[in-house]
Write an enzyme that holds these catalytic residues in place. Sequence first.
Site, PDB file in Angstrom:
ATOM      1  N   ASP A   1      -9.491 -16.536  -1.313  1.00  0.00           N
ATOM      2  CA  ASP A   1      -9.430 -15.073  -1.393  1.00  0.00           C
ATOM      3  C   ASP A   1     -10.494 -14.619  -2.389  1.00  0.00           C
ATOM      4  O   ASP A   1     -10.342 -14.788  -3.601  1.00  0.00           O
ATOM      5  CB  ASP A   1      -8.039 -14.615  -1.857  1.00  0.00           C
ATOM      6  CG  ASP A   1      -6.989 -14.765  -0.767  1.00  0.00           C
ATOM      7  OD1 ASP A   1      -7.234 -15.506   0.199  1.00  0.00           O
ATOM      8  OD2 ASP A   1      -5.909 -14.153  -0.905  1.00  0.00           O
TER       9      ASP A   1
ATOM     10  N   LYS B   1      -8.544  -8.369   3.100  1.00  0.00           N
ATOM     11  CA  LYS B   1      -7.369  -8.276   2.230  1.00  0.00           C
ATOM     12  C   LYS B   1      -7.426  -6.964   1.484  1.00  0.00           C
ATOM     13  O   LYS B   1      -8.461  -6.585   0.932  1.00  0.00           O
ATOM     14  CB  LYS B   1      -7.343  -9.456   1.256  1.00  0.00           C
ATOM     15  CG  LYS B   1      -6.166  -9.457   0.284  1.00  0.00           C
ATOM     16  CD  LYS B   1      -6.191 -10.706  -0.583  1.00  0.00           C
ATOM     17  CE  LYS B   1      -5.123 -10.665  -1.669  1.00  0.00           C
ATOM     18  NZ  LYS B   1      -5.136 -11.875  -2.521  1.00  0.00           N
TER      19      LYS B   1
ATOM     20  N   LYS C   1      -4.759  -9.077   5.598  1.00  0.00           N
ATOM     21  CA  LYS C   1      -3.801  -9.510   4.589  1.00  0.00           C
ATOM     22  C   LYS C   1      -3.447  -8.329   3.704  1.00  0.00           C
ATOM     23  O   LYS C   1      -4.298  -7.776   3.008  1.00  0.00           O
ATOM     24  CB  LYS C   1      -4.350 -10.651   3.740  1.00  0.00           C
ATOM     25  CG  LYS C   1      -3.369 -11.119   2.643  1.00  0.00           C
ATOM     26  CD  LYS C   1      -3.885 -12.325   1.887  1.00  0.00           C
ATOM     27  CE  LYS C   1      -2.964 -12.684   0.735  1.00  0.00           C
ATOM     28  NZ  LYS C   1      -3.426 -13.878  -0.029  1.00  0.00           N
TER      29      LYS C   1
END
Length: 221
Positions: free
Chosen positions: A96, A157, A185
């Site tokens: 991430d 994300k 996400k």
Amino acid sequence: MIEKDVTIDIADYIDHSLLKPTATPEDVEQCCNEAQYFGFPTVCVYPNAVSQAVKLLHGQKIAVCTVIGFPTGANTSSVKLYEAQEATENGATELDIMINLGLLKSGNSEAIYNEISAICESTGQTIKVILETNLLTDTEKRLAAEICMDAGANYLKTSSGWFGGVKVSDVRFLNNIAEGRVGIKASGGIKTLEQAYALIEAGATRLGTSHGVALMQSQNS
């Protein structure tokens, strides 16, 4: 009010996150044990805990995720690349990456693209780029999403959780931009089953949360 949806198993969506600065090796072990017990697809830990998590989850169908350039994204590109490469060498299969917001707001799309694509190409792992949507305009969200998808990211994300919680509207917005090309996400302040269902309904394919156990207890009650 969203009622319990028996067709959705929340466990299938959860990136079980342990990203508090005070996390100890004992906390990492507990996080991994919880992921195994509930069948979460992923645990997300700091880079220094990747090796431990990989050992604890050896032979399990649970991916080890870590964060890169977290939580501000203001590291140099070479530092982020090294951090990503080291995490991959230590066994992380999902990364991430925090986007560089200063570059985005100054319109330096090329630098952002180069940074993300270098990590994608060098590691070959699943890449989720943290956009920090609470700090962006809709125009900036769209630009960031398009750059990251073009660079090879696998997920968009929403946020780190350090600058406010996720909004359903942002998940829906990113999902409309992605059009199924990448996953979404949702992350930041997901504490209730109602929130989880709303985010999934809006298009989230992963939920980054440290409250996975509580969500499962609510679902199973």
